[in-house]
Design a protein around this motif. Structure first.
Motif, mmCIF file in Angstrom:
data_model
loop_
_atom_site.group_PDB
_atom_site.id
_atom_site.type_symbol
_atom_site.label_atom_id
_atom_site.label_comp_id
_atom_site.label_asym_id
_atom_site.label_seq_id
_atom_site.Cartn_x
_atom_site.Cartn_y
_atom_site.Cartn_z
ATOM 1 N N ASP A 49 0.823 -1.211 0.000
ATOM 2 C CA ASP A 49 0.000 0.000 0.000
ATOM 3 C C ASP A 49 0.856 1.260 0.000
ATOM 4 O OD1 ASP A 49 -2.222 -1.693 0.140
ATOM 5 O OD2 ASP A 49 -2.228 -1.646 2.336
ATOM 6 N N ALA A 50 1.876 1.285 -0.851
ATOM 7 C CA ALA A 50 2.809 2.410 -0.856
ATOM 8 C C ALA A 50 2.112 3.727 -1.153
ATOM 9 C CB ALA A 50 3.922 2.156 -1.873
ATOM 10 N N ASP A 51 1.128 3.729 -2.074
ATOM 11 C CA ASP A 51 0.444 4.980 -2.414
ATOM 12 C C ASP A 51 -0.351 5.508 -1.225
ATOM 13 O OD1 ASP A 51 1.499 4.869 -4.931
ATOM 14 O OD2 ASP A 51 -0.309 4.037 -5.876
ATOM 15 N N GLU A 52 -1.026 4.596 -0.523
ATOM 16 C CA GLU A 52 -1.802 5.029 0.637
ATOM 17 C C GLU A 52 -0.889 5.536 1.754
ATOM 18 O OE1 GLU A 52 -5.377 5.180 1.898
ATOM 19 O OE2 GLU A 52 -4.978 5.851 -0.134
ATOM 20 N N ALA B 159 -16.128 23.352 -1.299
ATOM 21 C CA ALA B 159 -14.745 23.508 -0.845
ATOM 22 C C ALA B 159 -14.097 22.139 -0.733
ATOM 23 C CB ALA B 159 -14.702 24.237 0.494
ATOM 24 N N TRP B 160 -12.780 22.139 -0.720
ATOM 25 C CA TRP B 160 -12.035 20.891 -0.593
ATOM 26 C C TRP B 160 -12.274 20.238 0.761
ATOM 27 C CZ3 TRP B 160 -10.379 19.301 -5.055
ATOM 28 C CH2 TRP B 160 -9.977 20.219 -6.028
ATOM 29 N N ASN B 161 -12.285 18.929 0.759
ATOM 30 C CA ASN B 161 -12.418 18.138 1.980
ATOM 31 C C ASN B 161 -11.215 18.409 2.893
ATOM 32 O OD1 ASN B 161 -12.529 16.145 3.946
ATOM 33 N ND2 ASN B 161 -12.551 14.430 2.511
ATOM 34 N N PRO B 162 -11.440 18.840 4.123
ATOM 35 C CA PRO B 162 -10.313 19.148 5.003
ATOM 36 C C PRO B 162 -9.522 17.914 5.434
ATOM 37 C CG PRO B 162 -12.375 19.326 6.193
ATOM 38 C CD PRO B 162 -12.736 19.162 4.750
ATOM 39 N N ALA B 163 -10.051 16.719 5.195
ATOM 40 C CA ALA B 163 -9.280 15.515 5.515
ATOM 41 C C ALA B 163 -8.395 15.086 4.352
ATOM 42 C CB ALA B 163 -10.215 14.367 5.888
ATOM 43 N N ALA B 164 -8.480 15.786 3.216
ATOM 44 C CA ALA B 164 -7.669 15.416 2.063
ATOM 45 C C ALA B 164 -6.222 15.837 2.275
ATOM 46 C CB ALA B 164 -8.236 16.062 0.802
ATOM 47 N N ALA B 165 -5.331 15.058 1.690
ATOM 48 C CA ALA B 165 -3.908 15.423 1.689
ATOM 49 C C ALA B 165 -3.614 16.210 0.422
ATOM 50 C CB ALA B 165 -3.042 14.170 1.738
ATOM 51 N N SER C 34 -7.957 11.844 -1.139
ATOM 52 C CA SER C 34 -8.734 11.409 0.023
ATOM 53 C C SER C 34 -8.575 9.903 0.163
ATOM 54 C CB SER C 34 -10.215 11.760 -0.164
ATOM 55 O OG SER C 34 -10.794 10.906 -1.152
ATOM 56 N N ARG C 35 -9.301 9.307 1.088
ATOM 57 C CA ARG C 35 -9.251 7.854 1.238
ATOM 58 C C ARG C 35 -9.888 7.145 0.049
ATOM 59 N NH1 ARG C 35 -8.053 5.462 5.870
ATOM 60 N NH2 ARG C 35 -9.433 3.698 5.403
ATOM 61 N N THR C 36 -10.723 7.860 -0.728
ATOM 62 C CA THR C 36 -11.479 7.194 -1.789
ATOM 63 C C THR C 36 -11.180 7.727 -3.177
ATOM 64 O OG1 THR C 36 -13.317 8.698 -1.282
ATOM 65 C CG2 THR C 36 -13.397 6.515 -0.299
ATOM 66 N N GLY C 37 -10.238 8.635 -3.329
ATOM 67 C CA GLY C 37 -9.933 9.136 -4.661
ATOM 68 C C GLY C 37 -8.868 10.204 -4.636
ATOM 69 N N ALA C 38 -8.421 10.603 -5.835
ATOM 70 C CA ALA C 38 -7.401 11.635 -5.949
ATOM 71 C C ALA C 38 -7.591 12.369 -7.263
ATOM 72 C CB ALA C 38 -5.997 11.031 -5.866
ATOM 73 N N VAL C 39 -7.136 13.608 -7.310
ATOM 74 C CA VAL C 39 -7.202 14.399 -8.521
ATOM 75 C C VAL C 39 -6.013 15.346 -8.532
ATOM 76 C CG1 VAL C 39 -8.602 16.261 -7.517
ATOM 77 C CG2 VAL C 39 -8.728 15.807 -9.973
ATOM 78 N N THR C 40 -5.522 15.671 -9.722
ATOM 79 C CA THR C 40 -4.468 16.663 -9.875
ATOM 80 C C THR C 40 -5.029 17.834 -10.674
ATOM 81 O OG1 THR C 40 -2.733 14.988 -9.810
ATOM 82 C CG2 THR C 40 -2.149 17.118 -10.762
ATOM 83 N N VAL C 41 -4.954 19.036 -10.127
ATOM 84 C CA VAL C 41 -5.472 20.242 -10.770
ATOM 85 C C VAL C 41 -4.384 21.303 -10.753
ATOM 86 C CG1 VAL C 41 -7.846 19.726 -10.099
ATOM 87 C CG2 VAL C 41 -6.437 21.116 -8.593
ATOM 88 N N ASP D 249 -18.739 16.719 -10.070
ATOM 89 C CA ASP D 249 -19.506 15.696 -9.348
ATOM 90 C C ASP D 249 -18.638 14.487 -9.028
ATOM 91 O OD1 ASP D 249 -21.770 17.236 -9.317
ATOM 92 O OD2 ASP D 249 -22.781 16.181 -10.962
ATOM 93 N N ALA D 250 -17.713 14.156 -9.933
ATOM 94 C CA ALA D 250 -16.808 13.035 -9.654
ATOM 95 C C ALA D 250 -15.915 13.349 -8.464
ATOM 96 C CB ALA D 250 -15.962 12.725 -10.889
ATOM 97 N N MET D 251 -15.462 14.602 -8.349
ATOM 98 C CA MET D 251 -14.628 14.978 -7.208
ATOM 99 C C MET D 251 -15.433 14.987 -5.914
ATOM 100 S SD MET D 251 -11.917 17.818 -8.634
ATOM 101 C CE MET D 251 -13.046 18.840 -9.584
ATOM 102 N N VAL D 252 -16.702 15.374 -5.998
ATOM 103 C CA VAL D 252 -17.555 15.296 -4.810
ATOM 104 C C VAL D 252 -17.773 13.830 -4.426
ATOM 105 C CG1 VAL D 252 -19.826 15.843 -3.852
ATOM 106 C CG2 VAL D 252 -18.699 17.479 -5.371
ATOM 107 N N GLY D 253 -18.003 12.989 -5.445
ATOM 108 C CA GLY D 253 -18.233 11.568 -5.187
ATOM 109 C C GLY D 253 -17.040 10.880 -4.571
ATOM 110 N N ALA D 254 -15.833 11.383 -4.862
ATOM 111 C CA ALA D 254 -14.615 10.811 -4.286
ATOM 112 C C ALA D 254 -14.242 11.473 -2.965
ATOM 113 C CB ALA D 254 -13.464 10.953 -5.272
ATOM 114 N N ARG D 255 -15.143 12.262 -2.423
ATOM 115 C CA ARG D 255 -14.931 12.969 -1.160
ATOM 116 C C ARG D 255 -13.705 13.885 -1.219
ATOM 117 N NH1 ARG D 255 -18.332 11.704 2.840
ATOM 118 N NH2 ARG D 255 -19.277 9.633 2.969
ATOM 119 N N LEU D 256 -13.533 14.513 -2.380
ATOM 120 C CA LEU D 256 -12.491 15.528 -2.516
ATOM 121 C C LEU D 256 -13.072 16.917 -2.325
ATOM 122 C CD1 LEU D 256 -10.739 13.941 -5.612
ATOM 123 C CD2 LEU D 256 -9.866 13.971 -3.263
#
Length: 699
Positions: free
Chosen positions: A68-71, A601-607, A619-626, A667-674
């Motif tokens: 689980d190196a990415d996590e 707004a961005w999820n405050p638990a996101a890295a 987040s625990r359920t997804g990632a995005v690069t912007v 909506d995809a970013m909301v769905g991934a809890r970002l």
């Protein structure tokens, strides 16, 4: 005589479990000094101490990349902010205001899960709260040699430091005459038996009980070595009379062979006392005294209540409840209405608790109706309830209205399949034609519901499985509400069921090696379904259905876990809070032209990781690069309208931007809890009170 009763890790400590308080009530009524210890809660809170989180952060940062190196990299990007966030997360879950902001709630749960995952990082252990899991690499908890090996290896035990520093010294000081452990689910087997071994090796007299070992009486009778390593006795089936008889036998120095339901070793052989089935109406009110009710992961106590044991229908071919309860001549033993009401009133007087979970497998509508009548004089106490039921015609509009007045906030229904032939095949005993009326009656009465369903039953076809998806599509008008939840998950083959007994006739093949174990609980994988869907087909259908339903129910269900928490204890609290209030939280952008302002707004638990003008949010359920401008657009929650958001994104993207694609991406970013969305109420709403997005240094 002094007795200590322990509930071991590893579950999700939202509230106390019912087993030990019932045993404590029986013992205390007989004058036996009894201490209750929730080592599950204690172990988790130890791992969540800031200094312990900081220790694991330093340890994992020094370790070479591995599983689980990415996590692990995501957790390290949260860095010291995770250490700071954990105390705030616990405070949110115990706060009677912030707990009900689902974005703050999600921040808290994600933060705690991150801390737990960090504690297991770089070890052989996999520990999680959702779904609940405690596994050790290379260890099969169904094999006795593996159980013995794991129990003696501190590296397989995330709670070793807690036990060594606090739990074991406290028990050594008290020196109870008997220590009892209750192991009620699969996830508790490894840590529970490790604790039992430590206690027995330390000179304590140990007895183990719980539903897990009820399934293995025949196997236990042939394995005295298990007792030598873990326990002086194991109580199968029910334990209230058994533990009192055991205390009396120990007090007299007498023979343990007369203790009902107790397995123990005599002259090198395992013997079992006479079988005892409890009269549930004679049981006292469960006694939770000594448990830290304010320390659980909830803002106020939610206590379990027993209505009856077993299942009144008792015929479903996929379920092992009939086996667990097979020693009773009655499939369903029920406490009298008067007793149930006494339990509720007594616990309310003792603890102030107003919220209760009925623990029964299925609650008959007529029983609930009688209970509603009996509780009518006490409506001023503001009770609320949640429980499980079958889709019975007895849930009429009148009955649903009555039990809603009683305080029924949510019912968990087992649909299993949307196909009548499949339901008949599994002997479910319900009619699809009755399901929508029951759901409609619940909705009209203000009772929320959860719908369980599965795919992959023996002999189930692809066409019949798709009927389950159509059920959720065709009934979206009734189901779609933020507090209603549902799931479609793969069918799992349990051994002590009708389906397993008929496996050969149904074309189900279970490899011999899967059964050649000491304590086979279920067949996780490897079995084949020759006249049904393959496991790969099942997983593909579940993924397909999930994508379809997340789109269809996008307003409130476009996330892996719903904004309105689905766990029983949390569902009842949210159901009570929002019974007569608007729920302004969403999992997708409002519709075009919707004039209501909202915050996003961005999820405050996101890295967050910045590099070369780009920002990676995970987040625990997804990632995005912007890029930085788009990240900045959602960096602070302020009132907006949907058209303004889409226009601002288009301005950043250029003329080629497609509004539909932009909406789908958001909506995809909301769905991934970002990203998190909240409709504005009286004023600007923050996405997570008193929290901010983690922004660790560039790696």
């Amino acid at each position: 005589m002094r007795v200590s009763l322990i509930f071991p890790p590893a579950t999700d400590p939202r509230a106390p479990h019912l087993a030990l308080p019932y045993l404590a009530a029986v013992l205390r009524r007989a004058g036996v000094a009894t201490t209750l210890i929730d080592a599950d809660l204690g172990g988790l809170l130890w791992l969540l101490r800031p200094e312990v989180v900081a220790h694991h952060l330093r340890r994992v940062a020094k370790a070479p990349p591995g599983r689980d190196a990415d996590e692990i990299a995501r957790l390290l990007r949260r860095g010291d902010r995770l250490v700071e966030d954990v105390p705030r997360a616990l405070a949110i879950l115990r706060d009677r205001v912030r707990f009900y902001d689902p974005h703050a709630f999600a921040f808290a749960r994600e933060t705690i899960q991150d801390a737990v995952q960090l504690a297991a990082g770089g070890t052989a252990v996999r520990y999680d709260l959702c779904p609940i899991r405690y596994e050790v690499a290379g260890i099969d908890e169904q094999r006795l040699p593996d159980l013995i090996a794991a129990s003696t290896d501190p590296r397989a035990n995330l709670f070793e430091e807690h036990w060594r520093a606090e739990l074991l010294p406290a028990l050594d000081r008290e020196r109870p005459d008997l220590v009892g452990l209750s192991i009620v689910n699969r996830q508790q087997i490894l840590p529970g038996l490790a604790l039992a071994h430590r206690l027995k090796a330390g000179g304590h007299r140990v007895v183990i009980g719980g539903t897990v070992f009820t399934k293995f009486v025949r196997q236990l009778l042939a394995r005295p070595e298990l007792f030598a390593h873990f326990a002086d006795g194991i109580v199968a089936y029910e334990g209230e009379t058994a533990i009192l008889a055991l205390v009396e036998a120990l007090r007299r120095g007498g023979d343990l062979g007369s203790v009902p339901n107790l397995l123990s070793v005599v002259d090198g052989r395992v013997r079992m006392g006479p079988t005892r089935v409890e009269d549930v109406d004679e049981l006292p009110t469960p006694d939770f005294a000594g448990l830290p009710l304010g320390a659980y992961l909830a803002p106020e106590p939610v206590l379990p209540i027993l209505v009856g044991k077993g299942c009144y229908f008792n015929e479903c071919k996929f379920c092992d409840i009939p086996f667990i309860n097979h020693v009773s001549r009655k499939p369903y033993r029920v406490r009298s209405t008067q007793r149930i009401v006494e339990d509720i009133l007594t616990l309310n007087d003792r603890t102030g608790c107003r919220h209760f979970v009925f623990t029964d497998e299925a609650l008959p509508p007529r029983l609930l109706e009688r209970l509603a009548d009996a509780l009518e004089p006490h409506r001023d106490r503001g009770f609320s309830f949640v429980g499980y039921a079958r889709f019975e015609r007895g849930f009429t509009g009148e009955v649903c209205a009555k039990i809603a007045r009683m305080g029924m906030r949510k019912i968990f229904f087992g649909l299993e399949s949307g196909d009548q032939a499949t339901l008949d095949h599994m002997r479910k005993g319900i009619r699809i034609a009755d399901v929508r009326p029951v759901l409609s009656h619940c909705r009209e009465a203000g009772i929320l519901f959860h719908i369980f369903s599965m795919v992959g039953f023996p002999e189930e076809t692809r066409a019949s499985a798709r009927t389950t998806l159509r059920f959720f599509e065709e009934n979206a008008d009734v189901i779609d509400h933020p507090g209603n939840t549902f799931d479609i998950h793969p069918f799992g083959l349990e051994l002590r069921t009708g389906y397993f007994a008929e496996a050969a006739e149904l074309g189900v093949d279970v490899p011999e090696e899967a059964l050649a174990k000491d304590f086979v609980i279920g067949v996780r994988s490897g079995w084949s379904n020759a006249r049904g869907l393959s496991q790969d087909e099942v997983m593909a259908l579940v993924a397909e259905y999930g994508a379809v339903l997340r789109t269809l129910y996008a307003r409130h269900h476009n996330t892996p876990l719903h904004l309105w928490p689905g766990f029983e204890e949390y569902a009842i609290l949210y159901g009570d809070r929002y019974r007569n209030r608007d729920f302004p939280y969403r999992t997708s952008l409002p519709e075009d032209g919707d004039p209501r302002p909202f915050t996003i707004a961005w999820n405050p638990a996101a890295a967050v990781d910045r590099r070369d003008g780009l920002v990676r949010v995970a987040s625990r359920t997804g990632a995005v690069t912007v890029d930085e401008p788009l990240f900045g657009l959602f960096a602070a929650p302020r009132p907006r309208r949907v058209g303004d958001v889409l226009a601002a994104c288009a301005a950043l993207q250029g003329e080629e931007a497609d509004p539909a694609e932009t909406r789908a991406a958001i909506d995809a970013m909301v769905g991934a809890r970002l990203l998190q969305i909240t409709l504005a109420r009286d004023g600007p709403a923050r996405s997570a009170p008193e929290e901010r997005v983690s922004e660790p240094a560039i790696a």
